[in-house]
Design a protein around this motif. Structure first.
Motif, PDB file in Angstrom:
ATOM      1  N   VAL A   5       0.432  -1.265   0.037  1.00  0.00           N
ATOM      2  CA  VAL A   5       0.026   0.182   0.100  1.00  0.00           C
ATOM      3  C   VAL A   5       1.498   0.863   0.140  1.00  0.00           C
ATOM      4  O   VAL A   5       1.862   1.453   0.916  1.00  0.00           O
ATOM      5  N   SER A   6       0.355   1.815  -0.848  1.00  0.00           N
ATOM      6  CA  SER A   6       1.574   3.186  -0.977  1.00  0.00           C
ATOM      7  C   SER A   6       0.991   4.390  -0.104  1.00  0.00           C
ATOM      8  O   SER A   6      -0.287   4.437  -0.344  1.00  0.00           O
ATOM      9  N   PRO A   7       1.142   5.358  -0.170  1.00  0.00           N
ATOM     10  CA  PRO A   7       0.728   6.151   0.883  1.00  0.00           C
ATOM     11  C   PRO A   7      -0.308   7.752  -0.219  1.00  0.00           C
ATOM     12  O   PRO A   7      -0.973   7.107   0.013  1.00  0.00           O
ATOM     13  N   THR A   8       0.852   7.155  -1.257  1.00  0.00           N
ATOM     14  CA  THR A   8      -0.711   8.816  -2.716  1.00  0.00           C
ATOM     15  C   THR A   8      -1.186   7.601  -2.765  1.00  0.00           C
ATOM     16  O   THR A   8      -2.287   8.189  -2.905  1.00  0.00           O
ATOM     17  N   ARG A   9      -1.509   6.604  -2.917  1.00  0.00           N
ATOM     18  CA  ARG A   9      -2.615   5.479  -3.707  1.00  0.00           C
ATOM     19  C   ARG A   9      -3.468   5.329  -2.361  1.00  0.00           C
ATOM     20  O   ARG A   9      -4.316   5.350  -2.678  1.00  0.00           O
ATOM     21  N   LEU A  10      -3.395   5.312  -1.359  1.00  0.00           N
ATOM     22  CA  LEU A  10      -3.509   5.117  -0.123  1.00  0.00           C
ATOM     23  C   LEU A  10      -5.028   6.227   0.088  1.00  0.00           C
ATOM     24  O   LEU A  10      -5.935   6.437  -0.037  1.00  0.00           O
ATOM     25  N   VAL A  11      -4.080   7.245   0.043  1.00  0.00           N
ATOM     26  CA  VAL A  11      -4.479   9.141  -0.295  1.00  0.00           C
ATOM     27  C   VAL A  11      -6.247   8.786  -1.191  1.00  0.00           C
ATOM     28  O   VAL A  11      -6.940   9.245  -0.784  1.00  0.00           O
ATOM     29  N   LEU A  12      -5.619   8.785  -2.516  1.00  0.00           N
ATOM     30  CA  LEU A  12      -6.284   8.861  -3.456  1.00  0.00           C
ATOM     31  C   LEU A  12      -7.532   7.989  -3.055  1.00  0.00           C
ATOM     32  O   LEU A  12      -8.946   8.078  -3.509  1.00  0.00           O
ATOM     33  N   THR A  13      -7.482   6.703  -3.089  1.00  0.00           N
ATOM     34  CA  THR A  13      -8.288   5.669  -2.489  1.00  0.00           C
ATOM     35  C   THR A  13      -8.964   6.371  -1.486  1.00  0.00           C
ATOM     36  O   THR A  13     -10.950   6.162  -2.384  1.00  0.00           O
ATOM     37  N   GLY A  14      -8.914   7.218  -0.296  1.00  0.00           N
ATOM     38  CA  GLY A  14      -9.717   7.369   0.476  1.00  0.00           C
ATOM     39  C   GLY A  14     -11.029   8.804   0.154  1.00  0.00           C
ATOM     40  O   GLY A  14     -11.266   8.682   0.640  1.00  0.00           O
ATOM     41  N   ILE A  15      -9.634   9.222  -0.677  1.00  0.00           N
ATOM     42  CA  ILE A  15     -10.676  10.585  -1.246  1.00  0.00           C
ATOM     43  C   ILE A  15     -12.157  10.477  -2.379  1.00  0.00           C
ATOM     44  O   ILE A  15     -12.803  10.593  -2.366  1.00  0.00           O
ATOM     45  N   ALA A  16     -11.454   8.588  -3.001  1.00  0.00           N
ATOM     46  CA  ALA A  16     -12.718   8.622  -3.631  1.00  0.00           C
ATOM     47  C   ALA A  16     -13.791   7.666  -3.388  1.00  0.00           C
ATOM     48  O   ALA A  16     -14.905   7.737  -3.654  1.00  0.00           O
ATOM     49  N   VAL A  17     -13.459   7.502  -2.211  1.00  0.00           N
ATOM     50  CA  VAL A  17     -14.451   5.896  -1.618  1.00  0.00           C
ATOM     51  C   VAL A  17     -15.203   7.052  -0.211  1.00  0.00           C
ATOM     52  O   VAL A  17     -16.601   6.546  -0.353  1.00  0.00           O
ATOM     53  N   ALA A  18     -15.014   7.690   0.128  1.00  0.00           N
ATOM     54  CA  ALA A  18     -15.085   8.757   0.755  1.00  0.00           C
ATOM     55  C   ALA A  18     -15.947  10.024  -0.551  1.00  0.00           C
ATOM     56  O   ALA A  18     -17.489  10.186   0.010  1.00  0.00           O
ATOM     57  N   ALA A  19     -16.281  10.270  -1.789  1.00  0.00           N
ATOM     58  CA  ALA A  19     -16.779  11.203  -2.349  1.00  0.00           C
ATOM     59  C   ALA A  19     -18.021  10.181  -2.735  1.00  0.00           C
ATOM     60  O   ALA A  19     -19.241  10.972  -2.608  1.00  0.00           O
ATOM     61  N   GLY A  20     -18.024   9.064  -2.757  1.00  0.00           N
ATOM     62  CA  GLY A  20     -19.216   7.726  -2.929  1.00  0.00           C
ATOM     63  C   GLY A  20     -20.389   7.596  -2.365  1.00  0.00           C
ATOM     64  O   GLY A  20     -21.356   7.834  -2.685  1.00  0.00           O
ATOM     65  N   ILE A  21     -19.597   7.242  -0.695  1.00  0.00           N
ATOM     66  CA  ILE A  21     -20.172   7.514   0.354  1.00  0.00           C
ATOM     67  C   ILE A  21     -20.751   8.646   0.860  1.00  0.00           C
ATOM     68  O   ILE A  21     -22.123   8.570   1.147  1.00  0.00           O
ATOM     69  N   SER A  22     -20.400   9.376   0.132  1.00  0.00           N
ATOM     70  CA  SER A  22     -21.046  11.254   0.271  1.00  0.00           C
ATOM     71  C   SER A  22     -22.078  11.420  -0.018  1.00  0.00           C
ATOM     72  O   SER A  22     -23.200  11.616  -0.427  1.00  0.00           O
ATOM     73  N   ALA A  23     -22.248  10.998  -1.596  1.00  0.00           N
ATOM     74  CA  ALA A  23     -23.421  10.650  -2.674  1.00  0.00           C
ATOM     75  C   ALA A  23     -24.077   9.452  -2.245  1.00  0.00           C
ATOM     76  O   ALA A  23     -25.117  10.051  -2.635  1.00  0.00           O
ATOM     77  N   ALA A  24     -24.070   8.806  -2.067  1.00  0.00           N
ATOM     78  CA  ALA A  24     -25.326   7.713  -1.128  1.00  0.00           C
ATOM     79  C   ALA A  24     -25.793   8.367   0.263  1.00  0.00           C
ATOM     80  O   ALA A  24     -26.980   8.320  -0.035  1.00  0.00           O
ATOM     81  N   MET A  25     -25.047   9.522   0.178  1.00  0.00           N
ATOM     82  CA  MET A  25     -25.769   9.463   2.086  1.00  0.00           C
ATOM     83  C   MET A  25     -26.497  11.146   1.397  1.00  0.00           C
ATOM     84  O   MET A  25     -28.425  11.524   1.574  1.00  0.00           O
ATOM     85  N   ILE A  26     -26.184  11.842   0.406  1.00  0.00           N
ATOM     86  CA  ILE A  26     -27.102  13.298  -0.650  1.00  0.00           C
ATOM     87  C   ILE A  26     -28.594  11.837  -0.742  1.00  0.00           C
ATOM     88  O   ILE A  26     -29.381  12.737  -0.477  1.00  0.00           O
ATOM     89  N   VAL A  27     -27.843  11.192  -1.813  1.00  0.00           N
ATOM     90  CA  VAL A  27     -30.151  10.104  -1.755  1.00  0.00           C
ATOM     91  C   VAL A  27     -30.733  10.347  -1.146  1.00  0.00           C
ATOM     92  O   VAL A  27     -31.153  10.288  -1.028  1.00  0.00           O
ATOM     93  N   LEU A  28     -29.724   9.661   0.660  1.00  0.00           N
ATOM     94  CA  LEU A  28     -30.655   8.507   1.599  1.00  0.00           C
ATOM     95  C   LEU A  28     -31.672  10.400   2.131  1.00  0.00           C
ATOM     96  O   LEU A  28     -32.050   9.833   2.053  1.00  0.00           O
ATOM     97  N   THR A  29     -30.759  11.720   2.100  1.00  0.00           N
ATOM     98  CA  THR A  29     -31.249  13.244   2.623  1.00  0.00           C
ATOM     99  C   THR A  29     -32.632  13.281   1.699  1.00  0.00           C
ATOM    100  O   THR A  29     -33.278  13.637   1.893  1.00  0.00           O
ATOM    101  N   LEU A  30     -32.670  13.083   0.247  1.00  0.00           N
ATOM    102  CA  LEU A  30     -33.952  13.067  -0.637  1.00  0.00           C
ATOM    103  C   LEU A  30     -34.593  12.466   0.021  1.00  0.00           C
ATOM    104  O   LEU A  30     -36.363  12.898  -0.732  1.00  0.00           O
ATOM    105  N   ARG A  31     -34.796  11.448   1.167  1.00  0.00           N
ATOM    106  CA  ARG A  31     -35.933  10.976   1.347  1.00  0.00           C
ATOM    107  C   ARG A  31     -36.390  10.628   2.375  1.00  0.00           C
ATOM    108  O   ARG A  31     -36.731   9.799   2.561  1.00  0.00           O
TER     109      ARG A  31
END
Length: 345
Positions: A157-183
């Motif tokens: 696990v490289s440090p850069t890859r870890l941060v970039l993966t975390g940012i991408a996963v956080a963005a996806g989870i945030s999108a799912a949370m926004i969808v939930l708020t609409l309901r």
């Protein structure tokens, strides 16, 4: 180093670090006192003293004991939990940008809490005590997903890859949370919107009791691993050569970081950057040795949180600014500064 310049001894550095931590503790106490006097309903220092002594009015007792003190104590606990979690992640990954918010761990914990709020009312005592457990499950699953996606068979696990993966996963989870708020119905939507902004929403002693066991159990465990973290900072090969069980220790520390972040997010909402700023400021003050860095990070995170919460309650009275927004105003420029510094390096 210049010729003739004295190298500070280990004892001198330790004494300086202890002095810094004493100063931080004093600043937390001062901020605590100021925060008790800050809010829409004004309580003078004399009113606070009378109320603490049991001589205040019923209204003053309600404001101080039922609203302000739980919120202040939660700010201190959450700040310590998030900052130490960030310090662990930065040390284990050897990445200065690692943080439970940036890596998506906070988002995973928040998604689980939001799912619980979506399906069940969090108004009774039992669900309140379940929130840290649910947040821990969400944070743990997210951390496992990020680690799996960032891991490469031959390179690890490289440090850069870890941060970039975390940012991408956080963005996806945030999108799912926004969808939930609409309901959500309007009442729950208002609550979730405030929670997402990072508000200390658990303003009663039940939430303090729900978080306190996690902080009280995990912080001493992490502090006991300070020397292990010093060894891990030397690199995986060097740590293995010194006889450290790298995989076992790393897994334990990551589990502690997830537990601290998840339980803190359960009662504080989506507050970011504390886990990034706290360890960095502490490292500048006491140096890189984790015997001093870990407790200094806890104190720095607590001070940052209590100041942010106090400012949020004071600056636009009678309206409250969520603590997460105040922290973001401070943390976003600092994050950009760290990115620029890393790029320049």
């Amino acid at each position: 180093m210049k010729t003739g310049q004295a190298v500070p001894s280990a004892r001198t550095r330790t004494a300086r670090g202890i002095t810094v931590m004493v100063v931080l503790a004093v600043l937390i106490i001062v901020s605590f006192v100021i925060s008790m006097n800050t809010g829409y309903i004004r309580l003078s220092p004399w009113d606070v003293l009378k109320t603490l002594a049991g001589l205040g009015t019923e209204k003053q007792s309600l404001v101080l004991f039922d609203f302000r003190l739980p919120r202040i104590v939660l700010s201190i606990l959450v700040g310590a939990g998030l900052a130490v979690s960030g310090c662990i992640l930065q040390g284990v990954s050897r990445n200065a940008l690692a943080d439970p918010g940036i890596l998506g761990i906070n988002a995973g914990a928040g998604l689980m809490v939001m799912l619980f709020i979506y399906f069940f009312p969090a108004t009774t005592a039992a669900p309140v005590f379940l929130l840290p457990v649910l947040a821990l499950v969400g944070a743990g699953l997210t951390a496992l997903l990020i680690y799996t996606l960032a891991h490469q068979r031959h390179e690890g696990v490289s440090p850069t890859r870890l941060v970039l993966t975390g940012i991408a996963v956080a963005a996806g989870i945030s999108a799912a949370m926004i969808v939930l708020t609409l309901r959500l119905d309007p009442a729950r939507y208002q609550f979730v919107a405030t929670w997402l902004a990072g508000s200390i929403w658990g303003t009663n002693w039940t939430f303090v009791l729900a978080l306190l066991p996690w902080i009280a159990a995990l912080l001493p465990f992490v502090f006991s691993k300070a020397r292990v973290m010093n060894v891990l900072n030397l690199g995986e090969q060097a740590a293995t050569g010194l006889g450290a069980p790298v995989d076992k220790e790393r897994l334990q520390l990551l589990a502690a970081a997830v537990g601290l972040a998840g339980s803190s997010v359960a009662v504080s909402g989506g507050i970011g950057f504390v886990g990034l700023i706290g360890p960095h400021l502490a490292r500048r003050l006491v140096g890189p040795k984790h015997e001093l860095l870990l407790p200094a990070s806890a104190l720095t995170g607590s001070l940052l949180m209590i100041l942010a919460d106090t400012i949020g309650r004071w600056i636009f009275q009678p309206a409250d600014i969520p603590t997460g927004i105040v922290v973001a105003v401070i943390g976003a420029p600092y994050f950009l500064y760290l990115l620029a510094k890393a790029k320049a390096g």
